[in-house]
Design a protein around this motif. Structure first.
Motif, short mmCIF file in Angstrom:
data_model
loop_
_atom_site.label_atom_id
_atom_site.label_comp_id
_atom_site.label_asym_id
_atom_site.label_seq_id
_atom_site.Cartn_x
_atom_site.Cartn_y
_atom_site.Cartn_z
N LYS A 292 1.44 -4.76 7.70
CA LYS A 292 2.39 -5.63 7.00
C LYS A 292 3.58 -4.83 6.50
O LYS A 292 4.73 -5.26 6.59
CB LYS A 292 1.70 -6.27 5.79
N LEU A 293 3.30 -3.63 5.94
CA LEU A 293 4.39 -2.79 5.45
C LEU A 293 5.32 -2.39 6.59
O LEU A 293 6.54 -2.46 6.47
CB LEU A 293 3.85 -1.51 4.81
N LEU A 294 4.71 -1.98 7.68
CA LEU A 294 5.51 -1.46 8.80
C LEU A 294 6.41 -2.54 9.40
O LEU A 294 7.45 -2.23 9.97
CB LEU A 294 4.61 -0.84 9.86
N ALA A 295 5.96 -3.80 9.27
CA ALA A 295 6.78 -4.88 9.81
C ALA A 295 8.08 -5.03 9.03
O ALA A 295 9.03 -5.66 9.49
CB ALA A 295 6.00 -6.18 9.80
N LYS A 296 8.12 -4.44 7.83
CA LYS A 296 9.28 -4.68 6.97
C LYS A 296 10.22 -3.48 6.87
O LYS A 296 11.16 -3.50 6.08
CB LYS A 296 8.80 -5.04 5.57
N VAL A 297 9.95 -2.40 7.58
CA VAL A 297 10.79 -1.21 7.42
C VAL A 297 11.48 -0.82 8.72
O VAL A 297 11.05 -1.18 9.81
CB VAL A 297 9.98 0.00 6.90
N GLN A 298 12.57 -0.06 8.56
CA GLN A 298 13.28 0.49 9.70
C GLN A 298 12.48 1.64 10.31
O GLN A 298 11.83 2.38 9.59
CB GLN A 298 14.63 1.06 9.23
N GLN B 132 8.33 -0.60 -0.28
CA GLN B 132 7.10 -1.27 0.17
C GLN B 132 5.86 -0.61 -0.41
O GLN B 132 4.93 -1.30 -0.85
CB GLN B 132 7.03 -1.26 1.71
N LEU B 133 5.85 0.72 -0.43
CA LEU B 133 4.68 1.43 -0.95
C LEU B 133 4.47 1.10 -2.42
O LEU B 133 3.36 0.79 -2.86
CB LEU B 133 4.84 2.95 -0.79
N ARG B 134 5.57 1.14 -3.19
CA ARG B 134 5.45 0.89 -4.63
C ARG B 134 5.07 -0.57 -4.89
O ARG B 134 4.19 -0.85 -5.71
CB ARG B 134 6.76 1.24 -5.34
N GLU B 135 5.71 -1.49 -4.18
CA GLU B 135 5.44 -2.91 -4.39
C GLU B 135 3.98 -3.26 -4.11
O GLU B 135 3.39 -4.08 -4.78
CB GLU B 135 6.34 -3.72 -3.43
N ASN B 136 3.42 -2.61 -3.09
CA ASN B 136 2.06 -2.95 -2.68
C ASN B 136 1.01 -1.95 -3.17
O ASN B 136 -0.14 -2.00 -2.74
CB ASN B 136 1.99 -3.05 -1.16
N ASN B 137 1.44 -1.06 -4.07
CA ASN B 137 0.52 -0.06 -4.62
C ASN B 137 -0.20 0.75 -3.55
O ASN B 137 -1.40 0.99 -3.65
CB ASN B 137 -0.51 -0.71 -5.53
N VAL B 138 0.53 1.13 -2.53
CA VAL B 138 -0.06 1.98 -1.49
C VAL B 138 0.38 3.41 -1.76
O VAL B 138 1.57 3.69 -1.83
CB VAL B 138 0.42 1.55 -0.09
#
Lengths: 222, 613
Positions: B7-13, B82-88
């Motif tokens: 899911k994270l990777l779908a949202k990043v460059q 994305q990492l911070r938002e999803n606590n990864v």
């Protein structure tokens, strides 16, 4: 010099390799393989690679192909064996053939799409089926008007060759054939985005697999 | 790959920066591993994957059966969000495991503007940024690279530094950590023992006292730590480990090619150049070893380019043997050989003929200063004639553009020296038109790239004040107005960045709180013009009551205790003082091959230095 068609699948992590990066990755792979490559004769000699149809970043492909040019004697079976040994994880070469079609013959592509929902799969399926049997399903698609880049309106419905949808657990599975190639190309995400829009429900995760490329006569691209 | 990650990777460059799985990346069976090492490059994937040191140490550690080295890069801002938002938590590329699962986390400090990324990466991993807040032995946070010759601004955050070359000391530290883990040592116990390893600096074992005027009064070691920490060097480059394989990135790195290291150190002694001093003494690798290493790298990667790596390619004494032996097989395999860092004073016809056999790229030379007087002051032993003769050769060889590097803000520089840059560029343009065989219908482009000088530790200019930003802007404007032709393009560096670099390069421990404060305000990727927040940095200095001018723009006296005086890089301070005095008289020092100037670095290598053989 002769042209051979290399068939491969691009699955798992390798779906995150963009087309441009794949080109570089494959160039290095064919160089590592130790096959007698034909090099371009310009100022900056490099092996000749031609991908039949680029695959979108994030999509998997089961029957992808690229053409390479060989100089000297080596049988397709030997080329296959050598290429298999040098591929990075996620890219598996499974056949090397003499091309029958040209990439211009590609007219359609067959996709398997899995949409993962959090509970609203039923509702999505119902409104999607309604939308697909409706009068039109307009989407915006980047295109060109002369040299200028513009957004063009396209009605998906007459372009969708076939589309089956079924619910499996919380997932919706779509099997569809869409126009592909240099005349008309529809990215499957245009279809999924349109369905998300009409249903008001967006999938958590989208998996797209291009299963094969088809010619105008709906036969496999070979 | 977990669903969450997908899911994270779908949202990043460029998601390929975060997936791992590249050709030649190493995955090991965890059940057989005693020490997990996360090698972190505090910048983006594309930059970190270009770095030779990381490639060497990655392969070196992975040669061991008991250790596994993985790679970590600074996630770009979209991925950080994305990492911070999803606590990864920040993870390593090979296993995808969070950094907290590692025994040792190492950062390579290549430039000062990456410091804030170190804090950001630790924080993204959920690891306390301050060393004192990390009580357990692991994860141990270590750092190396050229910047740690003055590690002081980083001492609040890093447990242990490894100044010098890492091939041996990395293994020594891993060996000790393995024992410490097995025998349940405390972190303090480990650090005290580690400080006994040559080439290890444990900052918590040193107390710094200050004078009333803010300068350093003394640095006192405790717990048996050495009063002077000697950098580690590799004695024999022919036998030292060198990778047979490079990890081949999918996403294109800045330098995406095979690299052959040809020698370490530099014979030139340019007085502004930190690399020219901190990598001494000179040690060369034999041409046949280099040739074999390059061949292996190309075979295992499929790369179509080799770059030779050193501080000054044309000073390599076996270049005449190496080039033909490389070209023998590289031409056959359609591989390009790149020769960066050429000098104008030994750019021979022969060398140019060989360059013409490989793919033609741009030609770049670095006169560094516009007038002979200033070039003499900085000991850039290059004459105007040599620059012009070289350009003439290049033009008659078919080149139509050259790039010239200069610096502004050098010690003793006047406005005449600045205008001299434009005059030299004009003379280069004139050379082109004086060439009777110049290609028809083609103009010439002389690109001038002007950096701002930053005084660095362990150079003869370590006592010099850096020009203020105002002065630098004035000089840049003067230069631009001195250029009267469109054949000459001038591009200047951003001065705010150079200023901050100057502060941290010669900073002391009191900058730690400024660094932390600026990072908490949101500073990271300071080396990226589009991310750099000068305003936030200035707020941080203000809030911490630290005056940046004290570090950047102050002239230091020769008897001042410098914050890095307890580091031993082999170079004698008396030598640097002598060089500084010569600079102010515009007197040059011969290069190390002409005459040994007794800098002292050879004592690190048992008295040996390849400049003299």
């Amino acid at each position: 010099m002769r042209c051979v068609r290399v068939w491969f699948s691009k699955t798992g992590l390798s779906k995150y390799i963009s087309h441009l990066d794949l080109n570089r990755c494959m160039t290095r792979a064919v160089r590592r393989a130790g096959i007698p490559l034909w090099y371009t004769e310009g100022f900056n000699p490099h092996p000749y690679l031609n991908f039949s149809l680029p695959l979108s970043l994030g999509a998997e492909g089961l029957n992808e192909s690229m053409d390479i040019r060989i100089e000297g004697e080596m049988e397709n079976g030997e080329i296959l064996k050598k290429l298999k040994e040098v591929m990075p994880d996620g890219i598996d070469v499974f056949d090397v053939t003499d091309p029958e079609n040209t990439p211009h013959d590609i007219a359609f592509a067959e996709y398997a799409i899995t949409l993962q929902f959090c509970g609203e799969a039923d509702k999505f399926l119902q409104s999607s089926l309604e939308a697909l049997s409706g009068k039109e399903l307009i989407v915006e698609k980047p295109g060109k008007s002369g040299r200028k880049k513009v957004m063009k309106q396209v009605d998906l419905l007459p372009n969708i060759q076939s589309c089956q949808m079924e619910k499996v657990g919380d997932d919706v599975k779509i099997h569809t054939v869409l126009p592909a190639g240099d005349k008309m190309n529809l990215n499957p995400t245009l279809l999924t985005e349109a369905l998300f829009k009409v249903s008001g429900i967006t999938a958590e995760l989208i998996y797209i697999t291009r299963e094969r490329l088809l010619t105008e006569q709906m036969t496999s691209f070979k | 790959m977990t669903k969450q990650m997908e899911k994270l990777l779908a949202k990043v460059q460029k998601p390929g920066r975060y997936t791992g799985g590249e050709l030649n990346s190493v995955v090991k069976d965890l059940s057989k591993i005693d020490i997990r090492y996360a090698f972190c490059f505090p910048d983006t994937y594309e930059i970190g994957m270009s770095h030779l040191g990381m490639k060497i140490l990655y392969s070196l550690v992975n040669e061991r059966d008991d250790a596994w080295c993985e790679r970590v890069f600074a996630p770009w801002i979209d991925m950080e969000e994305q990492l911070r938002e999803n606590n990864v938590p920040l993870f390593a590329l090979e296993s995808g495991d969070p950094l907290t699962a590692f025994d040792m986390i190492g950062f390579t400090m290549q430039y000062e503007m990456s410091y804030s990324n170190v804090l950001n990466m630790l924080d993204l991993a959920g690891i306390p940024v301050r060393a004192e807040d990390r009580k357990s032995l692991t994860p141990l946070i270590v750092a190396g690279g050229p910047c740690v010759c003055n590690a002081e601004p980083l001492t609040d955050f890093i447990d242990l530094f490894m100044p010098g070359e890492g091939e041996e000391v990395t293994n020594d530290v891993i060996d000790l950590l393995k024992i410490a883990k097995r025998e349940n040592w405390s972190k303090d116990e480990f650090l005290k023992k580690a400080a006994q390893i040559e080439g290890v600096y444990v900052p918590s074992l040193y107390t710094v006292d200050y004078n009333d005027d803010g300068t350093v009064k003394s640095v006192t070691p405790h717990g048996g730590a050495p009063a002077k920490v000697k950098k580690r060097i590799i004695s024999d480059l022919d036998t030292v480990f060198y990778p047979e394989k490079f990890v081949v990135p999918f996403v294109e790195a800045v330098h995406d090619r095979a690299v052959g290291e040809i020698f370490r150190g530099c014979i030139r002694g340019c007085r502004f150049c930190q690399a020219g001093f901190i990598y001494r003494p000179i040690r060369e690798k034999s041409s046949d070893v280099i040739n074999k290493q390059c061949k292996s790298l190309c075979d295992t990667s499929g790369y179509d380019e080799i770059s030779l790596c050193s501080l000054s390619t044309s000073d390599y004494s076996e270049l005449k043997t190496l080039l033909p032996s490389l070209l023998d097989w590289t031409q056959e395999e359609k591989i390009n050989v790149a020769l960066p860092s050429l000098r104008v004073d030994n750019f021979s016809d022969e060398l140019m003929e060989q360059l013409k056999r490989v793919r033609r790229s741009g030609l770049t030379f670095a006169p560094e200063a516009g007038t002979q007087r200033l070039r003499d002051a900085i000991n850039k032993n290059v004459t105007e004639d040599e620059v012009l003769v070289t350009c003439r050769k290049a033009f008659s060889g078919g080149w139509t553009s050259v790039k010239l590097y200069f610096m502004l803000g050098l010690p003793t520089e006047t406005m005449d020296d600045v205008a001299g840059i434009a005059e030299l560029a004009q003379k280069v343009v004139d050379e082109f038109y004086a060439n009777p065989n110049k290609p028809k219908g083609k103009g010439v482009t002389v690109s001038i790239s002007v950096a701002s000088f930053v005084p660095k530790p362990f150079t003869p200019f370590q006592w010099e004040p850096q020009d203020t930003r105002e002065t630098l802007v004035e000089k840049q404007n003067h230069l631009k107005s001195s250029v009267h032709t469109r054949k000459v393009n001038v591009s200047c560096h951003e001065n705010h960045t150079s200023y901050l670099e100057g502060v941290f390069a010669r900073g002391d421990r009191r900058l730690g709180k400024v660094l932390e404060c600026a990072w908490r305000k949101g500073c990271r990727f300071d080396g990226w013009d589009d991310q750099f927040r000068y305003d936030l940095w200035m707020e941080a200095f203000e809030e911490c009551g630290v005056d940046p001018h004290f570090y950047a723009n102050r002239r230091r006296s020769f008897d001042e205790v410098l914050p890095w005086d307890h580091m031993d890089y082999g170079i004698r301070k008396e030598f640097l003082i002598k060089e500084n005095k010569l600079a102010h008289q515009s007197i040059t020092t011969p290069n190390c091959r002409e005459k040994c100037n007794a800098c002292g670095a050879n004592k690190l290598n048992g008295g040996k230095c390849d400049a003299m053989c």
